[in-house]
Design an enzyme around this catalytic site. Structure first.
Site, PDB file in Angstrom:
ATOM      1  N   ASP A 121      -1.055  11.789  14.429  1.00 31.09           N
ATOM      2  CA  ASP A 121      -1.949  11.408  13.225  1.00 31.09           C
ATOM      3  C   ASP A 121      -2.509   9.988  13.885  1.00 31.09           C
ATOM      4  O   ASP A 121      -2.806   9.278  12.676  1.00 31.09           O
ATOM      5  CB  ASP A 121      -1.266  11.151  12.018  1.00 31.09           C
ATOM      6  CG  ASP A 121      -2.182  11.127  10.790  1.00 31.09           C
ATOM      7  OD1 ASP A 121      -3.226  11.481  10.882  1.00 31.09           O
ATOM      8  OD2 ASP A 121      -1.612  10.610   9.584  1.00 31.09           O
TER       9      ASP A 121
ATOM     10  N   LYS B  88       9.470   0.162   4.154  1.00 28.11           N
ATOM     11  CA  LYS B  88       8.389   1.643   3.719  1.00 28.11           C
ATOM     12  C   LYS B  88       9.557   2.451   3.261  1.00 28.11           C
ATOM     13  O   LYS B  88      10.618   2.642   3.752  1.00 28.11           O
ATOM     14  CB  LYS B  88       7.959   2.333   5.066  1.00 28.11           C
ATOM     15  CG  LYS B  88       7.069   3.440   4.679  1.00 28.11           C
ATOM     16  CD  LYS B  88       6.496   3.817   6.166  1.00 28.11           C
ATOM     17  CE  LYS B  88       5.644   5.065   5.656  1.00 28.11           C
ATOM     18  NZ  LYS B  88       4.981   5.598   6.864  1.00 28.11           N
TER      19      LYS B  88
ATOM     20  N   GLY C 276       0.810  -1.155  -0.158  1.00 30.47           N
ATOM     21  CA  GLY C 276       0.032   0.045  -0.049  1.00 30.47           C
ATOM     22  C   GLY C 276       0.981   1.238   0.088  1.00 30.47           C
ATOM     23  O   GLY C 276       2.120   1.090  -0.018  1.00 30.47           O
TER      24      GLY C 276
ATOM     25  N   GLY D  11       0.950   5.695   1.383  1.00 36.67           N
ATOM     26  CA  GLY D  11       0.361   6.690   2.209  1.00 36.67           C
ATOM     27  C   GLY D  11       1.145   7.817   1.824  1.00 36.67           C
ATOM     28  O   GLY D  11       1.986   8.135   0.882  1.00 36.67           O
ATOM     29  N   GLY D  12       0.873   9.018   2.586  1.00 39.21           N
ATOM     30  CA  GLY D  12       1.384  10.394   2.539  1.00 39.21           C
ATOM     31  C   GLY D  12       2.965  10.311   2.630  1.00 39.21           C
ATOM     32  O   GLY D  12       3.511  10.998   1.833  1.00 39.21           O
ATOM     33  N   MET D  13       3.288   9.405   3.753  1.00 39.63           N
ATOM     34  CA  MET D  13       4.780   9.596   3.913  1.00 39.63           C
ATOM     35  C   MET D  13       5.452   8.515   3.458  1.00 39.63           C
ATOM     36  O   MET D  13       6.479   8.335   3.768  1.00 39.63           O
ATOM     37  CB  MET D  13       4.752   9.588   5.600  1.00 39.63           C
ATOM     38  CG  MET D  13       4.412  10.781   6.187  1.00 39.63           C
ATOM     39  SD  MET D  13       5.445  12.105   5.883  1.00 39.63           S
ATOM     40  CE  MET D  13       4.438  13.121   4.352  1.00 39.63           C
TER      41      MET D  13
END
Length: 893
Positions: A134, A41, A19, A21-23
């Site tokens: 967050d 990541k 997946g 995400g923003g980071m």
């Protein structure tokens, strides 16, 4: 940046994307040194030019590396490969809380369990000087081992909650912090007011987000919403979310207080630490659903059962007396009575039975409750007047399923021993109404005002109607519409007796179910609510139904037979079995009774049972097993396993491993070929149940054998594997026939047993000369044998009812079942066929199909072991119609 499978990042081999995400982007990878699977990541290429983003990425690594906790995702390594910066983390299997919430709110027990674990993880982070900043459902992973908090990429170091010792350093503390005051970072939906104002965030900002997450877990709705970003921010800054109790009435008041305190606008008014919240949630979980209420609730089972029953009895008696006083003073407008809620404990000596059928009923006047229970391993009906101290077992109702009351509340109907029966609440022996549930148990019944009973007796079939005084059932609805491959279940005759409400059962996910209505005169179908099950009409003018363990209510127009408003949630965590049956009932005067539990799969064990009844487990693996078949060599078992869908799995007995075999929407009825190389099964993937054949090792593609509108179910092979015997249920009918399928292509499939009676489960003998089968031609289901392929004679094997015949491997015995009994009949096949008297081998409470070992000494049976997880209390709500009407009016504005 997209990294292809096989690429290397240091010693890590990328396997597949997970997946983004923003980071960062996340990949599944293999650690080639330690031979373990990890998650990697990486910083996206389009952000790599940003020094600020790179700094945040590095900060995430340093932040997570400080956190070692069971409920925080573990960091294994950091690295840089050709300018690609990456983190190596624990690979988590499960789903995010955001994905789970797409299915609806969580049951109270799960909300508390997950809430405790989230609070525990936050407390660890806060004590090490780290704020998540967050926290949201998408950053909370639900795994088998519990909650895992993800993505501390926006976390900012703060002063530790307690003085640090040793050389501990806070890596994100610097003279010029990355995130200056006045900068907004995070996800708006869950951000605290001070974050939206650009002020410095601290642990209490996470607590606000935690409150928003808890709110969504309980209600299935976000705490704050808006049509635009501006209106959302305005809502968070100035509005209060709707009280939990208005959306989830069964919410413990103490949990409402926890959430409300978390969501306080001023940080000083919130809980000041995650540890305090954890302590509160632990206390609520231990106190039960009535935490925070002064009324007495069950806490200790053995000594307090009678006192609790007495309290509920006095409460119900007082309310019934008040109702009588109201009748005497009915010339005055009556003020609405407050809603009263209480918990009714099941006595410690009993078990409230939950299975794929209905277990609970309440009389129309709300005075009596009937439920299916088990006492001393005996399943039967219990009757409990609400103004009495205890429940009483009803004699003669052993093995009962699906209770329902007559309109006057003087009779309780139920299913037992393949018959629809009734028994007076005043006592006496049960009376048989008709033969039904020949091959299934009663799937719901409703007693109409004209003294007829509407019921359904098969998963694959429509509704029937029979006089309550007895008679021959007559069909009302049929299931010849494409996609309705199973049947019409859980019926309720609507007020006026002109139409019936029921659930369309598809056999797949509960999301595919629907509520429909049909006039009793025509049987024409009209869908009224999609994605719902177990509809009931409330005298307040509402339709009640279940969806993912939540009880909903929607205004319903009886004249037009359609919904007339907006649905609202009435209760959370109501027991709902995986076939749409429900643990709730409502009376005409506004008494709601429900069993807690949410959607639950039964937990079952595969057992070897010898001829004396002694048993040993076949495997340690417990699943929701149903249909089964033993391979010819006795080393493997093909078995249906229920999860999101029904599929065939194969158990390797020696290795104790379970492997998925089929991948259809709803697969069942596996049968091995004599050489063990093929498995035939039925699947609804194309609509109705058709037969499919596939290599037993899972190789190759499946071959579709039948493609008609009839439901088919494989039963047995001839010894040479050239003929398949299968059951067929003709489309639009409820009649079973035995057919044969020449797999050698020597002819077309053809009927072998058909006519005015029902024929089922044709089991060929080991030598292929005889066929044992079930028929109701005598008025009850019995086992018969006939010559194969015929023509020839016919012999009755069972003498007082029986089903599920099995041949001994040597062909000298036939075994069958009757209720909980397993019986044996010695037979002779040469020079002519003859059968001896049946003799009972043993008795036991086993579910579903069965098989026999190669040596004929043991039987393969399924044991349901979910009783310890069954509801221990029933939730009672009195006088809730006025509140329901008020909430419906409010939601429609």
């Amino acid at each position: 940046m997209t990294i292809s499978a096989g690429a290397r990042l240091g010693p890590y081999e990328v396997l597949s994307p997970i997946g983004a995400g923003g980071m960062g982007e996340v990949y599944k990878a293999k650690d080639t040194r330690l031979e373990r699977t990890v998650a990697i990541k990486v910083l996206p290429a389009h952000l790599s030019s940003s020094a600020e983003v790179r700094q945040r990425f590095e900060r995430e690594a340093k932040t997570i590396s400080q956190l070692s906790h069971p409920h925080i995702c573990s960091l294994y390594d950091v690295g840089n490969q050709d300018g690609v910066e990456y983190l190596v983390m624990e690979l988590l299997e499960g789903e995010t809380l955001a994905e789970r919430l797409l299915k609806g709110p969580l049951p109270a027990e799960q909300t508390l369990k997950y809430g405790i674990e989230i609070a525990d993880g936050l407390d660890k982070a806060h004590r090490q000087g780290i704020v998540h900043r967050d926290l949201k459902p998408g950053n909370i992973m639900l795994t088998k081992s519990g909650v895992k908090l993800l993505d501390f990429g926006l976390a900012k170091a703060i002063q530790p909650a307690a003085p640090a010792s040793g050389m501990t350093a806070l890596p994100t503390m610097a003279s010029s912090p990355l995130t200056q005051e006045g900068t907004i970072l995070g996800t708006f939906q869950y951000m605290a007011p001070e974050q939206l104002e650009g002020k410095e965030a601290d642990a209490r900002s996470d607590i606000f987000a935690f409150g928003a997450v808890l709110y969504e877990m309980v209600t299935g709705r976000k705490a704050f919403s808006g049509a635009s970003q501006a209106s959302l921010i305005s809502s968070i800054m100035s509005s209060e979310p709707a009280p939990l109790g208005s959306l989830a009435p069964m919410t413990p008041p103490a949990l409402e207080r926890v959430v409300k305190t978390c969501l306080a606008k001023d940080p000083e008014d919130r809980w000041q630490s995650a540890r305090d919240i954890k302590s509160e949630l632990v206390w609520i979980a231990q106190a039960g659903s009535q935490a925070g209420v002064a009324a007495p609730v069950l806490a200790s089972r053995k000594k307090r059962d009678r006192a609790a029953w007495a309290a509920i009895g006095l409460l119900a008696g007082a309310l019934l007396a008040a109702a009588g006083s109201w009748a005497l003073l009915r010339t005055r407008p009556a003020a609405p009575q407050p809603v009263t809620r209480a918990a009714i404990p099941i006595p410690a000596t009993d078990t409230f039975v939950t299975d794929n059928y209905i277990s609970l009923a309440i009389s129309p006047d709300g005075r009596r409750v009937a439920y299916v229970g088990r006492r001393a391993d005996k399943r039967q009906l219990f009757l409990r007047p609400l103004d009495a101290l205890e429940a009483t077992p009803i004699a003669g109702t052993e093995g009962a399923y699906s209770p329902f009351f007559s309109p006057d509340g003087q009779w309780v109907g139920f299913w037992s021993e393949s018959r629809l029966k009734k028994v007076s609440v005043s006592g006496g022996s049960p009376v048989t109404i008709c033969e039904c549930g020949v091959f299934e148990r009663l799937l719901g019944a409703s007693w109409a005002p004209d003294d007829t009973i509407v019921f359904t007796q098969k998963w694959a079939g429509g509704l029937f109607r029979v006089p309550a005084s007895g008679g021959e059932p007559k069909p009302i609805t049929t299931v010849d519409v494409k996609g309705e491959n199973r049947g019409h279940i859980w019926p309720e005759v609507l007020p006026g007796g002109k139409a019936v409400l029921y659930t369309i059962f598809t056999g797949g996910s509960l999301e595919d179910y629907a509520l429909a209505v049909s006039p009793l005169t025509t049987g024409e179908r009209k869908i009224v609510v999609k994605g719902a099950t177990f509809g009931r009409y409330a005298a307040s003018g509402h339709l009640l139904y279940l969806r993912s363990g939540t009880l909903f209510s929607v205004p319903f127009d009886l004249g037009k037979l359609e919904v007339a408003g907006v649905p609202i949630a009435v209760a959370q965590g109501v027991y709902e079995n995986t076939n749409g049956g429900a643990g709730y009932a409502v009376s005409s005067n506004g008494t709601l009774l429900s069993a807690a539990g949410g959607v639950a799969l039964p937990e079952r064990t595969l057992l070897w049972v010898d001829r004396s009844g002694g048993s040993v487990p076949v495997t340690k693996i417990k699943r929701s097993y149903s249909d089964l078949a033993i391979s010819p060599d006795g080393k493997r078992i093909a078995v249906q396993v229920q999860a999101e869908t029904y599929d065939i799995w194969v158990l390797d007995i020696d290795r104790d491993s379970l492997t998925r075999f089929s991948f259809g929407k709803d697969d069942a009825g596996p049968v091995w070929s004599p050489d063990g190389r093929r498995i035939v099964y039925n699947s609804s993937q194309a609509g109705t149940y058709n037969l499919y054949l596939r290599a037993s090792d899972g190789s190759g593609r499946e071959e579709r054998l039948t493609s008609d509108a009839d439901n088919s179910n494989a039963v047995s092979f001839s010894p040479d594997g050239k003929i398949l015997v299968f059951d067929k249920v003709r489309a639009g009918h409820n009649e079973n026939e035995v057919w044969i399928y020449p797999l050698d292509k020597s002819g077309a499939p053809r009927p072998f047993l058909q006519g005015q009676f029902r024929y089922r489960r044709g089991m060929l003998s080991p030598d292929g000369r005889w066929l044992a089968y079930e028929s109701n031609e005598s008025g009850k289901v019995e086992i018969y044998v006939t010559e194969f392929p015929g023509p020839g004679g016919k012999w009755q094997i069972s003498t007082d009812g029986g089903n599920s015949a099995l041949w001994a491997p040597d062909g000298r015995e036939i075994f069958y079942r009757k209720d909980k009994k397993v019986l044996r009949v010695p037979v002779t096949t040469s020079p002519a066929f003859s059968a001896s008297r049946p003799e009972m081998l043993f008795e036991g409470d086993y579910d579903g199909p069965w098989g026999i070992s190669r040596d004929g000494k043991r039987f393969l049976l399924i044991k349901d072991e979910t009783a310890e997880n069954n509801p221990k209390t029933l939730n009672l709500a009195l006088n809730w119609f006025d509140d329901l009407k008020a909430r419906s009016r409010s939601s429609s504005k």
